[in-house]
Design a protein around this motif. Structure first.
Motif, PDB file in Angstrom:
ATOM      1  N   ALA A  40       0.896  -1.343   0.054  1.00 34.15           N
ATOM      2  CA  ALA A  40      -0.120  -0.071   0.190  1.00 34.15           C
ATOM      3  C   ALA A  40       0.725   1.371   0.132  1.00 34.15           C
ATOM      4  CB  ALA A  40      -0.984   0.061   1.242  1.00 34.15           C
ATOM      5  N   ASN A  41       2.072   1.225   0.747  1.00 31.14           N
ATOM      6  CA  ASN A  41       2.859   2.187   0.839  1.00 31.14           C
ATOM      7  C   ASN A  41       3.702   2.772  -0.479  1.00 31.14           C
ATOM      8  OD1 ASN A  41       2.547   3.924   3.439  1.00 31.14           O
ATOM      9  ND2 ASN A  41       2.485   1.765   4.351  1.00 31.14           N
ATOM     10  N   LEU A  42       3.958   1.671  -1.074  1.00 34.51           N
ATOM     11  CA  LEU A  42       4.788   1.758  -2.481  1.00 34.51           C
ATOM     12  C   LEU A  42       3.651   2.338  -3.511  1.00 34.51           C
ATOM     13  CD1 LEU A  42       6.508  -1.358  -2.984  1.00 34.51           C
ATOM     14  CD2 LEU A  42       7.572   0.714  -2.485  1.00 34.51           C
ATOM     15  N   TYR A  43       2.293   1.889  -3.481  1.00 30.08           N
ATOM     16  CA  TYR A  43       1.554   2.725  -4.124  1.00 30.08           C
ATOM     17  C   TYR A  43       1.488   4.034  -3.982  1.00 30.08           C
ATOM     18  CZ  TYR A  43      -2.867   4.562  -5.683  1.00 30.08           C
ATOM     19  OH  TYR A  43      -4.022   5.503  -6.162  1.00 30.08           O
ATOM     20  N   ASN A  44       1.382   4.633  -2.370  1.00 28.63           N
ATOM     21  CA  ASN A  44       1.266   6.016  -2.187  1.00 28.63           C
ATOM     22  C   ASN A  44       2.457   6.509  -2.519  1.00 28.63           C
ATOM     23  OD1 ASN A  44      -0.979   5.744  -0.422  1.00 28.63           O
ATOM     24  ND2 ASN A  44      -0.053   4.708   1.070  1.00 28.63           N
ATOM     25  N   TYR A  45       3.757   6.081  -2.416  1.00 27.81           N
ATOM     26  CA  TYR A  45       4.907   6.759  -2.759  1.00 27.81           C
ATOM     27  C   TYR A  45       4.892   7.028  -4.451  1.00 27.81           C
ATOM     28  CZ  TYR A  45       6.402   4.822   1.774  1.00 27.81           C
ATOM     29  OH  TYR A  45       6.704   4.463   2.711  1.00 27.81           O
ATOM     30  N   HIS A  46       4.345   6.016  -5.151  1.00 28.13           N
ATOM     31  CA  HIS A  46       4.450   6.329  -6.586  1.00 28.13           C
ATOM     32  C   HIS A  46       3.416   7.383  -6.965  1.00 28.13           C
ATOM     33  CE1 HIS A  46       4.196   5.405 -10.756  1.00 28.13           C
ATOM     34  NE2 HIS A  46       2.704   5.406 -10.728  1.00 28.13           N
ATOM     35  N   PHE A  47       2.200   7.433  -6.177  1.00 28.50           N
ATOM     36  CA  PHE A  47       1.248   8.675  -6.474  1.00 28.50           C
ATOM     37  C   PHE A  47       1.853  10.048  -6.085  1.00 28.50           C
ATOM     38  CE2 PHE A  47      -1.897  11.445  -4.878  1.00 28.50           C
ATOM     39  CZ  PHE A  47      -2.792  11.897  -6.176  1.00 28.50           C
ATOM     40  N   LEU A  48       2.170   9.945  -4.896  1.00 30.76           N
ATOM     41  CA  LEU A  48       2.937  11.254  -4.242  1.00 30.76           C
ATOM     42  C   LEU A  48       3.994  11.689  -5.404  1.00 30.76           C
ATOM     43  CD1 LEU A  48       2.899  10.503  -0.620  1.00 30.76           C
ATOM     44  CD2 LEU A  48       1.434  12.080  -1.833  1.00 30.76           C
ATOM     45  N   ASP A  49       4.877  10.952  -5.878  1.00 34.02           N
ATOM     46  CA  ASP A  49       5.894  11.271  -6.454  1.00 34.02           C
ATOM     47  C   ASP A  49       5.296  11.772  -8.046  1.00 34.02           C
ATOM     48  OD1 ASP A  49       8.854  11.397  -7.588  1.00 34.02           O
ATOM     49  OD2 ASP A  49       7.904   9.755  -9.055  1.00 34.02           O
ATOM     50  N   GLY A  50       4.631  11.168  -8.579  1.00 34.08           N
ATOM     51  CA  GLY A  50       3.803  11.467  -9.677  1.00 34.08           C
ATOM     52  C   GLY A  50       3.087  12.770  -9.521  1.00 34.08           C
ATOM     53  N   ALA A  51       2.615  13.178  -8.572  1.00 31.48           N
ATOM     54  CA  ALA A  51       2.050  14.483  -8.406  1.00 31.48           C
ATOM     55  C   ALA A  51       2.750  15.736  -8.240  1.00 31.48           C
ATOM     56  CB  ALA A  51       0.971  14.278  -7.318  1.00 31.48           C
ATOM     57  N   LEU A  95      14.721   1.287  -1.645  1.00 28.25           N
ATOM     58  CA  LEU A  95      13.430   1.235  -2.592  1.00 28.25           C
ATOM     59  C   LEU A  95      12.377   2.265  -2.587  1.00 28.25           C
ATOM     60  CD1 LEU A  95      12.033  -0.519  -4.398  1.00 28.25           C
ATOM     61  CD2 LEU A  95      10.912  -1.710  -2.431  1.00 28.25           C
ATOM     62  N   ALA A  96      12.142   2.900  -1.383  1.00 24.71           N
ATOM     63  CA  ALA A  96      11.127   3.898  -1.264  1.00 24.71           C
ATOM     64  C   ALA A  96      11.848   5.150  -2.077  1.00 24.71           C
ATOM     65  CB  ALA A  96      11.031   4.479   0.167  1.00 24.71           C
ATOM     66  N   TRP A  97      13.168   5.527  -1.959  1.00 21.94           N
ATOM     67  CA  TRP A  97      13.737   6.468  -2.677  1.00 21.94           C
ATOM     68  C   TRP A  97      13.941   6.236  -4.062  1.00 21.94           C
ATOM     69  CZ3 TRP A  97      19.456   7.326  -3.787  1.00 21.94           C
ATOM     70  CH2 TRP A  97      19.781   8.775  -4.004  1.00 21.94           C
ATOM     71  N   LEU A  98      13.896   5.202  -4.356  1.00 22.90           N
ATOM     72  CA  LEU A  98      13.964   4.802  -5.958  1.00 22.90           C
ATOM     73  C   LEU A  98      12.223   5.106  -6.389  1.00 22.90           C
ATOM     74  CD1 LEU A  98      15.785   1.524  -6.343  1.00 22.90           C
ATOM     75  CD2 LEU A  98      16.564   3.975  -7.313  1.00 22.90           C
ATOM     76  N   PHE A  99      11.391   4.673  -5.530  1.00 20.90           N
ATOM     77  CA  PHE A  99       9.932   5.314  -5.908  1.00 20.90           C
ATOM     78  C   PHE A  99       9.718   6.815  -5.753  1.00 20.90           C
ATOM     79  CE2 PHE A  99       8.769   0.910  -5.937  1.00 20.90           C
ATOM     80  CZ  PHE A  99       7.682   0.735  -6.200  1.00 20.90           C
ATOM     81  N   ARG A 100      10.560   7.446  -5.271  1.00 21.30           N
ATOM     82  CA  ARG A 100      10.746   8.956  -5.476  1.00 21.30           C
ATOM     83  C   ARG A 100      11.573   9.259  -6.803  1.00 21.30           C
ATOM     84  NH1 ARG A 100      11.598   8.194  -0.006  1.00 21.30           N
ATOM     85  NH2 ARG A 100      13.522   9.382   0.158  1.00 21.30           N
ATOM     86  N   ARG A 101      12.178   8.374  -7.409  1.00 26.93           N
ATOM     87  CA  ARG A 101      13.161   8.508  -8.526  1.00 26.93           C
ATOM     88  C   ARG A 101      14.236   9.320  -8.263  1.00 26.93           C
ATOM     89  NH1 ARG A 101      10.894  12.231 -11.997  1.00 26.93           N
ATOM     90  NH2 ARG A 101       9.371  13.173 -10.599  1.00 26.93           N
ATOM     91  N   LEU A 106      15.766  18.625  -0.696  1.00 25.77           N
ATOM     92  CA  LEU A 106      15.746  18.414   0.930  1.00 25.77           C
ATOM     93  C   LEU A 106      14.572  17.879   1.448  1.00 25.77           C
ATOM     94  CD1 LEU A 106      16.339  19.510   3.907  1.00 25.77           C
ATOM     95  CD2 LEU A 106      14.932  21.434   3.176  1.00 25.77           C
ATOM     96  N   PHE A 107      13.333  18.078   0.750  1.00 26.50           N
ATOM     97  CA  PHE A 107      11.976  17.497   1.206  1.00 26.50           C
ATOM     98  C   PHE A 107      12.015  16.031   0.882  1.00 26.50           C
ATOM     99  CE2 PHE A 107      11.711  21.750  -0.222  1.00 26.50           C
ATOM    100  CZ  PHE A 107      11.205  22.391   0.811  1.00 26.50           C
ATOM    101  N   SER A 108      12.770  15.494  -0.164  1.00 27.30           N
ATOM    102  CA  SER A 108      12.810  13.951  -0.607  1.00 27.30           C
ATOM    103  C   SER A 108      13.939  13.040   0.483  1.00 27.30           C
ATOM    104  CB  SER A 108      12.986  13.808  -1.931  1.00 27.30           C
ATOM    105  OG  SER A 108      13.270  12.588  -2.183  1.00 27.30           O
ATOM    106  N   LEU A 109      15.162  14.072   0.515  1.00 26.03           N
ATOM    107  CA  LEU A 109      16.233  13.533   1.364  1.00 26.03           C
ATOM    108  C   LEU A 109      15.730  13.240   2.877  1.00 26.03           C
ATOM    109  CD1 LEU A 109      19.343  15.283  -0.451  1.00 26.03           C
ATOM    110  CD2 LEU A 109      18.386  12.734  -0.608  1.00 26.03           C
ATOM    111  N   PHE A 110      14.896  14.357   3.371  1.00 25.59           N
ATOM    112  CA  PHE A 110      14.330  14.021   4.823  1.00 25.59           C
ATOM    113  C   PHE A 110      13.799  12.742   4.954  1.00 25.59           C
ATOM    114  CE2 PHE A 110      11.119  14.593   7.999  1.00 25.59           C
ATOM    115  CZ  PHE A 110      11.901  15.109   9.000  1.00 25.59           C
ATOM    116  N   PHE A 111      12.932  12.145   4.013  1.00 25.51           N
ATOM    117  CA  PHE A 111      12.439  10.734   4.251  1.00 25.51           C
ATOM    118  C   PHE A 111      13.597   9.755   4.634  1.00 25.51           C
ATOM    119  CE2 PHE A 111       8.928  13.406   2.438  1.00 25.51           C
ATOM    120  CZ  PHE A 111       8.123  13.035   3.666  1.00 25.51           C
ATOM    121  N   ILE A 112      14.662   9.608   3.958  1.00 20.87           N
ATOM    122  CA  ILE A 112      15.693   8.986   4.273  1.00 20.87           C
ATOM    123  C   ILE A 112      16.119   8.906   5.668  1.00 20.87           C
ATOM    124  CG2 ILE A 112      18.050   8.037   3.543  1.00 20.87           C
ATOM    125  CD1 ILE A 112      17.422   8.933   0.594  1.00 20.87           C
ATOM    126  N   PHE A 113      16.283  10.326   6.103  1.00 20.59           N
ATOM    127  CA  PHE A 113      16.755  10.398   7.380  1.00 20.59           C
ATOM    128  C   PHE A 113      15.710  10.088   8.369  1.00 20.59           C
ATOM    129  CE2 PHE A 113      15.837  13.360  11.159  1.00 20.59           C
ATOM    130  CZ  PHE A 113      17.466  13.043  11.725  1.00 20.59           C
TER     131      PHE A 113
END
Length: 303
Positions: A40-51, A95-101, A106-113
């Protein structure tokens, strides 16, 4: 024969056998819910990245923070060896970072932290209780807002509430309405319910609400502090949730490289790219509001 069975069942051996069977059943349920949380969360990441939300401060919302914490905690609740657990958490973070391409803002890298912090911190029962209660608050708060908006002639924050306003006959006939409903069901029920189930199985009891409340407030306050700090440091110093910009006295812009700034601390919805099924209402039943500005407010849906 029946008395002999009762004697065996009441013996220490019988009790140990029953406890072992119960533990195996709980472990099996853990492994059944875990793929639901991850998928479910991979789907969420894919949608959020696409938006385009991971490029700006729009991704720093409480629900999205929770969506990134949930899979790492789920992996840690599987009872694996610590080394295996860390390896799987690391693989998931990549994998989650790859789903964010591989976005480097800063806003993407923060999730890695954030995910890394969750991977190494101690999962104390108060933290798990707070996360469990937070899932209920997110889900009930979201769907309560949808019901309220669908009954209001003026207020709207999603295409879904405008679809619901047109009635269930429209919901059954409109492909856009069905896609919106399925999308929100995954993002604001399946994700939270499956994660809460994992936590409940791991803790073995329902969270005491009064005791969990301080932890929930601490999580929310931490989220708010991160958002305000980023908004203060990065132009144009706006907040998510359509809350506008920070007062000038709070702005402290930092000299960050453009690749780290990304789209900046911008809450502007016009920069987002929404899928076709979120753009307008089928047939324009809402008198022209379906395709334009009001329809685009849907992007701020992860409250």
């Amino acid at each position: 024969g029946s008395s002999a069975g009762r004697a065996v069942g009441g013996s220490p051996v019988g009790r140990r056998s029953g406890a072992f069977s119960q533990a195996r059943a709980m472990e099996l349920l853990h492994w059944l819910f875990a793929p639901v949380v991850l998928g479910a969360n991979l789907y969420n990441y894919h949608f959020l990245d696409g938006a385009g939300m991971y490029n700006n401060i729009m991704s720093w919302q409480l629900t999205i923070f929770s969506l990134h914490v949930a899979p790492v905690v789920t992996i840690r609740c599987l009872g694996l060896l610590r080394l295996t657990e860390l390896l799987l958490c690391t693989c998931w973070i990549l994998l989650a970072w790859l789903f964010r391409r591989g976005q480097r803002s800063l806003f993407s890298l923060f999730f890695i932290f954030l995910e890394g912090l969750v991977a190494v911190c101690i999962l104390e029962p108060p933290l798990l209780d707070a996360l469990m209660v937070l899932q209920a608050l997110i889900s009930f708060g979201f769907w309560g807002g949808v019901v309220f908006a669908s009954a209001s002639p003026d207020f709207s924050f999603l295409p879904l509430d405008r679809h619901l306003r047109l009635g269930w006959r429209h919901m059954l006939a409109s492909h856009k309405a069905q896609r919106c409903l399925l999308h929100e069901f995954v993002g604001h029920f399946v994700s939270q319910a499956s994660f809460a189930a994992v936590l409940l199985l791991h803790v073995g009891r329902c969270p005491p609400l009064a005791a969990a409340l301080p932890g929930v407030l601490l999580l929310v306050a931490s989220c708010v502090a991160c958002v305000v700090a980023a908004s203060a440091a990065v132009p144009p110093h706006e907040l998510p949730y359509n809350l506008g910009a920070l007062p000038s006295v709070l702005r402290r812009p930092l000299p960050l490289p453009p690749w780290l700034v990304g789209g900046g601390a911008s809450g502007g919805l016009e920069a987002l790219t929404l899928p076709w099924w979120m753009q307008g209402i089928d047939g324009g039943e809402e008198g022209g509001d379906g395709g334009g500005g009001g329809g685009e407010r849907c992007a701020n849906k992860h409250e």
